[in-house]
Design an enzyme around this catalytic site. Structure first.
Site, PDB file in Angstrom:
ATOM      1  CD  GLU A 223       7.394 -15.468   8.560  1.00  0.00           C
ATOM      2  OE1 GLU A 223       8.239 -15.026   9.376  1.00  0.00           O
ATOM      3  OE2 GLU A 223       7.487 -16.584   8.019  1.00  0.00           O
ATOM      4  CE  LYS A 224       4.040  -4.498  11.480  1.00  0.00           C
ATOM      5  NZ  LYS A 224       2.767  -4.163  10.934  1.00  0.00           N
ATOM      6  CG  ASP A 225       0.637  -7.246   7.847  1.00  0.00           C
ATOM      7  OD1 ASP A 225      -0.042  -6.513   8.571  1.00  0.00           O
ATOM      8  OD2 ASP A 225       1.648  -6.840   7.231  1.00  0.00           O
TER       9      ASP A 225
ATOM     10  CB  SER B 216       3.063   2.295   6.056  1.00  0.00           C
ATOM     11  OG  SER B 216       3.635   1.405   5.129  1.00  0.00           O
TER      12      SER B 216
ATOM     13  N   GLY C 116      11.247  -2.828   5.365  1.00  0.00           N
ATOM     14  CA  GLY C 116      10.516  -4.105   5.429  1.00  0.00           C
ATOM     15  C   GLY C 116       9.989  -4.484   4.050  1.00  0.00           C
ATOM     16  CG  HIS C 117       6.927  -2.114   2.165  1.00  0.00           C
ATOM     17  ND1 HIS C 117       6.834  -0.947   2.874  1.00  0.00           N
ATOM     18  CD2 HIS C 117       5.709  -2.704   2.258  1.00  0.00           C
ATOM     19  CE1 HIS C 117       5.615  -0.819   3.378  1.00  0.00           C
ATOM     20  NE2 HIS C 117       4.910  -1.876   3.024  1.00  0.00           N
TER      21      HIS C 117
ATOM     22  CG  MET D 278      -1.923  -1.182   1.148  1.00  0.00           C
ATOM     23  SD  MET D 278      -3.421  -0.921   2.062  1.00  0.00           S
ATOM     24  CE  MET D 278      -2.781  -0.757   3.711  1.00  0.00           C
ATOM     25  N   GLY D 279       2.131   1.095  -0.395  1.00  0.00           N
ATOM     26  CA  GLY D 279       3.019   2.254  -0.480  1.00  0.00           C
ATOM     27  C   GLY D 279       3.538   2.685   0.878  1.00  0.00           C
TER      28      GLY D 279
END
Ligand code: AMP
Length: 281
Positions: A148-150, A186, A36-37, A30-31
């Protein structure tokens, strides 16, 4: 790195690469990109011929209007951050492009969606599933990378590919943290400096629970919950230990039991943060 905003264009672009026999790695985001991204993008670049990153703040996965309105958006900065990291194409559609018509799909993920995020954010995972399925159909990836954060989202997406039989390999990626342990997100940039200083207590609490996992879990979780709620501006939404496969809460850990993790969601001021930690490794 090319940036495409139209569904048809992106689809044709991907088909042309597939026809050349190139493998496609996909990182949906989602920008407001952070390291991490980028760690997902770099892994996708290692394992595929081309990498597609989507940047789309998906309105139908927000159960809180304020959160959607305030979600950080800065495409120029995101593109700068992606450059040189192995991304081949960025897909950044408008909401009208993704949802030309009213969304009617309704998924049933059973017990997986009844706990944790699913229990506190009504409709969230249906919105996630709808957008991820559309992105998979447009971008035709061989592999898709999820953090794995989500963790619950990752399990839902794994289930989605089973339900829909979409031929995508889902690749779980480890949580990337700041030096003080705070999981990158984010939403962290919306914390004020004082809140930011307090936020690492989340990681410390997870680490504490893991270090004391031989104790009676209910007492341990109660003590940890008190500790989090005692932090100024912090309000605990859930703190529990769950089976990593089913995501159902666990009361007792056993040597021969299923792999388990600790899952937490808190509000720090107006900002909702989630984190987790595996217990078995
Ligand atoms: P988001 O932009 O928040 O939707 O996240 C896009 C992808 O990046 C999701 O698969 C997230 O799980 C993943 N992600 C977000 N933060 C992290 C992090 N700190 N470490 C690893 N992956 C992450």
């Amino acid at each position: 790195m090319i940036v495409l905003t139209k569904v048809d264009e992106a689809h044709q672009w991907v088909i042309a690469r597939r026809d050349q026999g190139l493998s496609i790695g996909f990182v949906p985001t989602m920008g407001a990109l952070h390291q991490g991204h980028i760690s997902l993008v770099e892994r996708a670049a290692d394992e595929n011929d081309i990498v597609v990153v989507s940047i789309f703040v998906n309105p139908i996965q927000f159960n809180n209007k304020e959160d959607l309105l305030k979600y950080p958006r800065d495409l120029e900065k995101d593109l700068l951050r992606l450059s040189g990291k192995g991304c081949t194409m960025v897909f950044s559609p408008s909401t009208e492009e993704m949802y030309p018509e009213e969304v009617k799909e309704q998924y049933d993920f059973g017990p997986l969606e009844k706990v944790m995020e699913g229990a506190f954010r009504e409709g969230h995972f249906n919105g996630v599933a709808v957008v991820v399925k559309r992105l998979f159909e447009i971008l035709l990836p061989d592999r898709a990378y999820f953090g794995e954060k989500d963790f619950q989202q990752l399990r839902i997406i794994q289930r989605l590919t089973e339900i829909t039989k979409l031929p995508v390999e889902i690749i779980p990626c480890a949580i990337y943290r700041e030096d003080d342990g705070l999981a990158m997100s984010s939403r962290n940039q919306r914390l004020d400096p004082e809140e930011r200083k307090r936020a690492p207590i989340i990681y410390k609490t997870l680490s504490y629970i893991k270090a004391h996992k031989e104790e009676k879990l209910s007492d341990l979780l109660e003590r940890a919950s008190h500790q989090l709620n005692a932090v100024e501006g912090m309000r605990l939404e859930y703190l529990l230990i769950a089976d990593l496969e089913t995501l159902q809460p666990i009361d007792h850990l056993r040597e021969d039991g299923p792999a388990a993790g600790i899952f937490v969601a808190v509000y720090l001021g107006q900002i909702r943060l989630i984190d987790n930690m595996f217990l078995n490794s």
